[in-house]
Design a protein around this motif. Sequence first.
Motif, PDB file in Angstrom:
ATOM      1  N   ARG A 132       0.857  -1.181   0.000  1.00 23.04           N
ATOM      2  CA  ARG A 132       0.000   0.000   0.000  1.00 23.04           C
ATOM      3  C   ARG A 132       0.894   1.232   0.000  1.00 23.04           C
ATOM      4  O   ARG A 132       1.787   1.364   0.850  1.00 23.04           O
ATOM      5  N   VAL A 133       0.644   2.108  -0.965  1.00 25.87           N
ATOM      6  CA  VAL A 133       1.391   3.364  -1.067  1.00 25.87           C
ATOM      7  C   VAL A 133       0.393   4.514  -0.937  1.00 25.87           C
ATOM      8  O   VAL A 133      -0.552   4.621  -1.732  1.00 25.87           O
ATOM      9  N   ASP A 134       0.587   5.343   0.062  1.00 29.87           N
ATOM     10  CA  ASP A 134      -0.282   6.499   0.291  1.00 29.87           C
ATOM     11  C   ASP A 134       0.387   7.760  -0.252  1.00 29.87           C
ATOM     12  O   ASP A 134       1.575   8.012   0.003  1.00 29.87           O
ATOM     13  N   THR A 135      -0.392   8.539  -0.996  1.00 28.73           N
ATOM     14  CA  THR A 135       0.097   9.811  -1.518  1.00 28.73           C
ATOM     15  C   THR A 135      -0.901  10.913  -1.176  1.00 28.73           C
ATOM     16  O   THR A 135      -1.964  10.640  -0.583  1.00 28.73           O
ATOM     17  N   ASP A 136      -0.580  12.119  -1.576  1.00 27.25           N
ATOM     18  CA  ASP A 136      -1.509  13.227  -1.308  1.00 27.25           C
ATOM     19  C   ASP A 136      -2.749  13.157  -2.200  1.00 27.25           C
ATOM     20  O   ASP A 136      -3.684  13.945  -2.039  1.00 27.25           O
ATOM     21  N   ARG A 137      -2.782  12.180  -3.110  1.00 31.34           N
ATOM     22  CA  ARG A 137      -3.950  12.016  -3.979  1.00 31.34           C
ATOM     23  C   ARG A 137      -4.786  10.805  -3.606  1.00 31.34           C
ATOM     24  O   ARG A 137      -5.839  10.562  -4.199  1.00 31.34           O
ATOM     25  N   GLY A 138      -4.321  10.000  -2.636  1.00 31.91           N
ATOM     26  CA  GLY A 138      -5.080   8.818  -2.253  1.00 31.91           C
ATOM     27  C   GLY A 138      -4.181   7.639  -1.926  1.00 31.91           C
ATOM     28  O   GLY A 138      -2.982   7.802  -1.699  1.00 31.91           O
ATOM     29  N   SER A 139      -4.772   6.457  -1.933  1.00 33.54           N
ATOM     30  CA  SER A 139      -4.036   5.232  -1.618  1.00 33.54           C
ATOM     31  C   SER A 139      -4.055   4.302  -2.820  1.00 33.54           C
ATOM     32  O   SER A 139      -5.052   4.222  -3.545  1.00 33.54           O
ATOM     33  N   TRP A 140      -2.937   3.567  -2.983  1.00 35.76           N
ATOM     34  CA  TRP A 140      -2.744   2.757  -4.173  1.00 35.76           C
ATOM     35  C   TRP A 140      -2.177   1.393  -3.797  1.00 35.76           C
ATOM     36  O   TRP A 140      -1.391   1.282  -2.852  1.00 35.76           O
ATOM     37  N   ALA A 141      -2.568   0.381  -4.549  1.00 37.52           N
ATOM     38  CA  ALA A 141      -1.982  -0.948  -4.391  1.00 37.52           C
ATOM     39  C   ALA A 141      -0.907  -1.108  -5.457  1.00 37.52           C
ATOM     40  O   ALA A 141      -1.198  -1.056  -6.658  1.00 37.52           O
ATOM     41  N   VAL A 142       0.326  -1.288  -5.023  1.00 37.16           N
ATOM     42  CA  VAL A 142       1.440  -1.500  -5.947  1.00 37.16           C
ATOM     43  C   VAL A 142       1.825  -2.971  -5.865  1.00 37.16           C
ATOM     44  O   VAL A 142       2.177  -3.478  -4.800  1.00 37.16           O
ATOM     45  N   LYS A 143       1.757  -3.659  -7.002  1.00 38.14           N
ATOM     46  CA  LYS A 143       2.043  -5.087  -7.049  1.00 38.14           C
ATOM     47  C   LYS A 143       3.437  -5.328  -7.610  1.00 38.14           C
ATOM     48  O   LYS A 143       3.780  -4.833  -8.688  1.00 38.14           O
ATOM     49  N   GLU A 144       4.219  -6.096  -6.866  1.00 35.70           N
ATOM     50  CA  GLU A 144       5.526  -6.547  -7.321  1.00 35.70           C
ATOM     51  C   GLU A 144       5.351  -7.952  -7.899  1.00 35.70           C
ATOM     52  O   GLU A 144       4.996  -8.877  -7.174  1.00 35.70           O
ATOM     53  N   SER A 145       5.595  -8.113  -9.182  1.00 38.38           N
ATOM     54  CA  SER A 145       5.411  -9.407  -9.818  1.00 38.38           C
ATOM     55  C   SER A 145       6.640 -10.277  -9.644  1.00 38.38           C
ATOM     56  O   SER A 145       7.771  -9.840  -9.899  1.00 38.38           O
ATOM     57  N   LEU A 146       6.431 -11.530  -9.211  1.00 39.02           N
ATOM     58  CA  LEU A 146       7.521 -12.472  -9.038  1.00 39.02           C
ATOM     59  C   LEU A 146       7.890 -13.157 -10.348  1.00 39.02           C
ATOM     60  O   LEU A 146       8.866 -13.904 -10.409  1.00 39.02           O
ATOM     61  N   ILE A 147       7.105 -12.931 -11.402  1.00 35.23           N
ATOM     62  CA  ILE A 147       7.418 -13.453 -12.727  1.00 35.23           C
ATOM     63  C   ILE A 147       7.369 -12.306 -13.723  1.00 35.23           C
ATOM     64  O   ILE A 147       6.688 -11.299 -13.494  1.00 35.23           O
ATOM     65  N   GLU A 148       8.093 -12.444 -14.808  1.00 34.34           N
ATOM     66  CA  GLU A 148       8.077 -11.395 -15.831  1.00 34.34           C
ATOM     67  C   GLU A 148       6.822 -11.523 -16.675  1.00 34.34           C
ATOM     68  O   GLU A 148       6.459 -12.619 -17.114  1.00 34.34           O
ATOM     69  N   VAL A 149       6.169 -10.392 -16.893  1.00 38.11           N
ATOM     70  CA  VAL A 149       4.945 -10.360 -17.691  1.00 38.11           C
ATOM     71  C   VAL A 149       5.163  -9.409 -18.863  1.00 38.11           C
ATOM     72  O   VAL A 149       5.638  -8.281 -18.672  1.00 38.11           O
ATOM     73  N   ALA A 150       4.831  -9.852 -20.055  1.00 37.48           N
ATOM     74  CA  ALA A 150       4.963  -9.006 -21.231  1.00 37.48           C
ATOM     75  C   ALA A 150       3.956  -7.860 -21.163  1.00 37.48           C
ATOM     76  O   ALA A 150       2.819  -8.046 -20.717  1.00 37.48           O
ATOM     77  N   GLU A 151       4.363  -6.680 -21.640  1.00 43.74           N
ATOM     78  CA  GLU A 151       3.485  -5.509 -21.605  1.00 43.74           C
ATOM     79  C   GLU A 151       2.194  -5.754 -22.372  1.00 43.74           C
ATOM     80  O   GLU A 151       1.113  -5.364 -21.912  1.00 43.74           O
ATOM     81  N   HIS A 152       2.274  -6.435 -23.516  1.00 46.32           N
ATOM     82  CA  HIS A 152       1.042  -6.652 -24.298  1.00 46.32           C
ATOM     83  C   HIS A 152       0.080  -7.574 -23.568  1.00 46.32           C
ATOM     84  O   HIS A 152      -1.138  -7.437 -23.698  1.00 46.32           O
ATOM     85  N   ASP A 153       0.607  -8.521 -22.764  1.00 42.47           N
ATOM     86  CA  ASP A 153      -0.274  -9.376 -21.970  1.00 42.47           C
ATOM     87  C   ASP A 153      -0.920  -8.591 -20.835  1.00 42.47           C
ATOM     88  O   ASP A 153      -2.113  -8.764 -20.538  1.00 42.47           O
TER      89      ASP A 153
END
Length: 320
Positions: free
Chosen positions: A35-56
């Motif tokens: 969870r990352v809180d900023t002055d604009r709100g709260s966000w879920a930041v996901k760290e992927s344990l596998i590489e995912v192609a941008e088009h996917d």
Amino acid sequence: MLIETAERVAREFELGEVAAEPVYAARGELGLIWRVDTDRGSWAVKESLIEVAEHDAAADVAFQRAAAASGVVLPAPVVDRGGRVILRARPYDLRVYEWADLAAGEITAAQLGVATASVHRVRHAARGPVSEWFAAPLGADGWAGIAGISRRQEWEDALHAWLDDLVAVDAIVVAPDPARVTTCHRDLNEENLRMSTAGVLTVLDWENCGPAVPAWELAAIVARDPEVYRAYVAAGGPARVTRPEDFSMRVAVQGHLLEFYARRATDPTETEENRARSRARLGEMLTRPLTLERISAVLEGLRDHHAHSVGHHAQPDGCA
């Protein structure tokens, strides 16, 4: 997650100024959530344990947006200022969602049925064919490989007890009919469905979505809890489960998952956390795997439901 990483994410995704250190929120099989809180709100930041192609990643975001437009409640995905979903970073790739405040408590079979129906009504065109993970049986060589690496492991006896049944159930797997394939969530379960603190049913974890047969996805869920089916039909879900072959996806995934967990549990290069999670998953899956006998029992229960439903529901459409 370092605050410097959070600040980079905030800049790239235009989230505002970071207001506090990122907070670890959860972990799944394929990534960690902060969870990352900023002055604009709260966000879920996901760290992927596998590489995912941008088009996917872009394809799954398109499906999420189509689902949201049709009324499915989900945490909104966020793209960066260049329209990209994935931020390449070391050691993990990152992606962002609006934060969803979720309530504690168990999800019922009825709620799972309603949520599955709402996702299946989206009717989002599939991008490409169904992958082998969801459509091909593990096969004799695969099962022999699992048996080999399971020797002298804590789950060996459980695997041996079910092995003949696991090999036999592969026989029901058939190739999916392209005319019935659409985009599905492909990971609908109680863990990925929660009530928000506002009391709204919320569907999570869409990164695994892709081409599948809706009836096969429904069968996979019904195999765990047949009570889902009644709620699904009552909520206007379009798919129907009527034959053993409808369990093809569930059988294929069962085999590939058992192989994945067995290999990860015995891989000395994996972290102890990953090996322990894999051992636990193997124990759970081998307690009561899907077999021909279980499929027959589930279908018998569904036949009773179909018999009582004649004349009360519209005929299912072509997606099932």
